[in-house]
Scaffold this motif. Sequence first.
Motif, PDB file in Angstrom:
ATOM      1  N   TRP A 196       7.311  -4.225 -12.023  1.00  0.00           N
ATOM      2  CA  TRP A 196       7.908  -4.375 -10.695  1.00  0.00           C
ATOM      3  C   TRP A 196       6.845  -4.110  -9.646  1.00  0.00           C
ATOM      4  O   TRP A 196       6.213  -3.057  -9.649  1.00  0.00           O
ATOM      5  N   ALA A 197       6.631  -5.058  -8.772  1.00  0.00           N
ATOM      6  CA  ALA A 197       5.679  -4.901  -7.678  1.00  0.00           C
ATOM      7  C   ALA A 197       6.443  -4.551  -6.406  1.00  0.00           C
ATOM      8  O   ALA A 197       7.428  -5.212  -6.061  1.00  0.00           O
ATOM      9  N   SER A 198       5.977  -3.502  -5.730  1.00  0.00           N
ATOM     10  CA  SER A 198       6.670  -3.070  -4.521  1.00  0.00           C
ATOM     11  C   SER A 198       5.689  -2.624  -3.452  1.00  0.00           C
ATOM     12  O   SER A 198       4.553  -2.255  -3.726  1.00  0.00           O
ATOM     13  N   THR A 199       6.188  -2.655  -2.236  1.00  0.00           N
ATOM     14  CA  THR A 199       5.493  -2.162  -1.070  1.00  0.00           C
ATOM     15  C   THR A 199       6.376  -1.083  -0.459  1.00  0.00           C
ATOM     16  O   THR A 199       7.579  -1.046  -0.730  1.00  0.00           O
ATOM     17  N   VAL A 200       5.804  -0.215   0.344  1.00  0.00           N
ATOM     18  CA  VAL A 200       6.557   0.914   0.892  1.00  0.00           C
ATOM     19  C   VAL A 200       6.523   0.878   2.409  1.00  0.00           C
ATOM     20  O   VAL A 200       5.505   0.527   3.010  1.00  0.00           O
ATOM     21  N   THR A 201       7.638   1.267   3.007  1.00  0.00           N
ATOM     22  CA  THR A 201       7.726   1.417   4.452  1.00  0.00           C
ATOM     23  C   THR A 201       8.600   2.622   4.768  1.00  0.00           C
ATOM     24  O   THR A 201       9.295   3.140   3.888  1.00  0.00           O
TER      25      THR A 201
ATOM     26  N   VAL B 182       8.299  -6.685  -3.610  1.00  0.00           N
ATOM     27  CA  VAL B 182       7.459  -7.662  -2.925  1.00  0.00           C
ATOM     28  C   VAL B 182       8.013  -9.072  -3.137  1.00  0.00           C
ATOM     29  O   VAL B 182       7.969  -9.905  -2.237  1.00  0.00           O
ATOM     30  N   GLY B 183       8.588  -9.327  -4.303  1.00  0.00           N
ATOM     31  CA  GLY B 183       9.148 -10.637  -4.592  1.00  0.00           C
ATOM     32  C   GLY B 183      10.360 -10.994  -3.752  1.00  0.00           C
ATOM     33  O   GLY B 183      10.721 -12.165  -3.651  1.00  0.00           O
ATOM     34  N   SER B 184      10.996 -10.005  -3.138  1.00  0.00           N
ATOM     35  CA  SER B 184      12.162 -10.276  -2.293  1.00  0.00           C
ATOM     36  C   SER B 184      11.774 -10.658  -0.863  1.00  0.00           C
ATOM     37  O   SER B 184      12.616 -11.120  -0.097  1.00  0.00           O
ATOM     38  N   LEU B 185      10.503 -10.463  -0.512  1.00  0.00           N
ATOM     39  CA  LEU B 185      10.049 -10.778   0.845  1.00  0.00           C
ATOM     40  C   LEU B 185       9.816 -12.276   1.009  1.00  0.00           C
ATOM     41  O   LEU B 185       9.306 -12.940   0.102  1.00  0.00           O
TER      42      LEU B 185
ATOM     43  N   GLU C  45       7.864 -15.464   2.323  1.00  0.00           N
ATOM     44  CA  GLU C  45       6.430 -15.726   2.506  1.00  0.00           C
ATOM     45  C   GLU C  45       6.181 -16.427   3.825  1.00  0.00           C
ATOM     46  O   GLU C  45       7.078 -17.099   4.330  1.00  0.00           O
ATOM     47  N   PRO C  46       5.023 -16.288   4.377  1.00  0.00           N
ATOM     48  CA  PRO C  46       3.876 -15.545   3.836  1.00  0.00           C
ATOM     49  C   PRO C  46       4.035 -14.041   4.083  1.00  0.00           C
ATOM     50  O   PRO C  46       4.496 -13.623   5.146  1.00  0.00           O
ATOM     51  N   THR C  47       3.665 -13.245   3.088  1.00  0.00           N
ATOM     52  CA  THR C  47       3.767 -11.792   3.231  1.00  0.00           C
ATOM     53  C   THR C  47       2.503 -11.189   3.832  1.00  0.00           C
ATOM     54  O   THR C  47       2.564 -10.129   4.451  1.00  0.00           O
ATOM     55  N   GLY C  48       1.359 -11.814   3.570  1.00  0.00           N
ATOM     56  CA  GLY C  48       0.089 -11.253   4.019  1.00  0.00           C
ATOM     57  C   GLY C  48      -0.346 -10.062   3.185  1.00  0.00           C
ATOM     58  O   GLY C  48      -1.317  -9.387   3.521  1.00  0.00           O
ATOM     59  N   LEU C  49       0.358  -9.797   2.093  1.00  0.00           N
ATOM     60  CA  LEU C  49       0.068  -8.640   1.246  1.00  0.00           C
ATOM     61  C   LEU C  49      -0.737  -9.067   0.024  1.00  0.00           C
ATOM     62  O   LEU C  49      -0.636 -10.198  -0.438  1.00  0.00           O
ATOM     63  N   LYS C  50      -1.510  -8.127  -0.523  1.00  0.00           N
ATOM     64  CA  LYS C  50      -2.265  -8.333  -1.755  1.00  0.00           C
ATOM     65  C   LYS C  50      -2.062  -7.117  -2.651  1.00  0.00           C
ATOM     66  O   LYS C  50      -2.149  -5.973  -2.185  1.00  0.00           O
ATOM     67  N   LEU C  51      -1.812  -7.354  -3.926  1.00  0.00           N
ATOM     68  CA  LEU C  51      -1.638  -6.270  -4.878  1.00  0.00           C
ATOM     69  C   LEU C  51      -2.851  -5.358  -4.855  1.00  0.00           C
ATOM     70  O   LEU C  51      -3.991  -5.832  -4.887  1.00  0.00           O
ATOM     71  N   ALA C  52      -2.608  -4.033  -4.776  1.00  0.00           N
ATOM     72  CA  ALA C  52      -3.694  -3.062  -4.621  1.00  0.00           C
ATOM     73  C   ALA C  52      -3.975  -2.247  -5.873  1.00  0.00           C
ATOM     74  O   ALA C  52      -5.102  -1.802  -6.077  1.00  0.00           O
ATOM     75  N   GLN C  53      -2.953  -2.006  -6.702  1.00  0.00           N
ATOM     76  CA  GLN C  53      -3.146  -1.117  -7.847  1.00  0.00           C
ATOM     77  C   GLN C  53      -2.012  -1.276  -8.854  1.00  0.00           C
ATOM     78  O   GLN C  53      -0.963  -1.830  -8.538  1.00  0.00           O
ATOM     79  N   HIS C  54      -2.252  -0.733 -10.045  1.00  0.00           N
ATOM     80  CA  HIS C  54      -1.248  -0.635 -11.094  1.00  0.00           C
ATOM     81  C   HIS C  54      -0.918   0.846 -11.254  1.00  0.00           C
ATOM     82  O   HIS C  54      -1.831   1.683 -11.307  1.00  0.00           O
TER      83      HIS C  54
END
Length: 126
Positions: free
Chosen positions: A38-43, A91-94, A96-105
């Motif tokens: 699962w890929a996620s971003t935080v706010t 991240v998949g629910s956002l 596009e374009p998200t402007g985001l890039k995966l940063a880490q595992h």
Amino acid sequence: MHTGSCLCGAVAFIVDGDLTPPSACHCGQCRKQSGHLWASTVTHQDNLSFTSSETLEWYRASDIAKRGFCRACGSFLFWQHNDEDTIAISVGSLDEPTGLKLAQHIFVADKGDYYDIKDDLPQRAH
């Protein structure tokens, strides 16, 4: 500003604020719920508002966190720690374009035995 939704659109939201660079989580719970990782971003939770949320359900996944999903289509959308004022968003629910890039595992110590991580991104055991 970012917009997003579940697969069927019954849960739709706006994020009006910063998003962190996304992480790919390999923990057992994320793999079970998403079907892989699962890929996620935080706010900050105050940055998140809903334009539609009638099918949003929360599942108490553990003593420390809950997971938000759409009860109509099953999309896994959110993860929130009990004691924090931030929220992780799929991240998949956002839209596009998200402007985001995966940063880490993260939680790579728990990753499935059926795949390898082949990119050069940082890997955290937990």
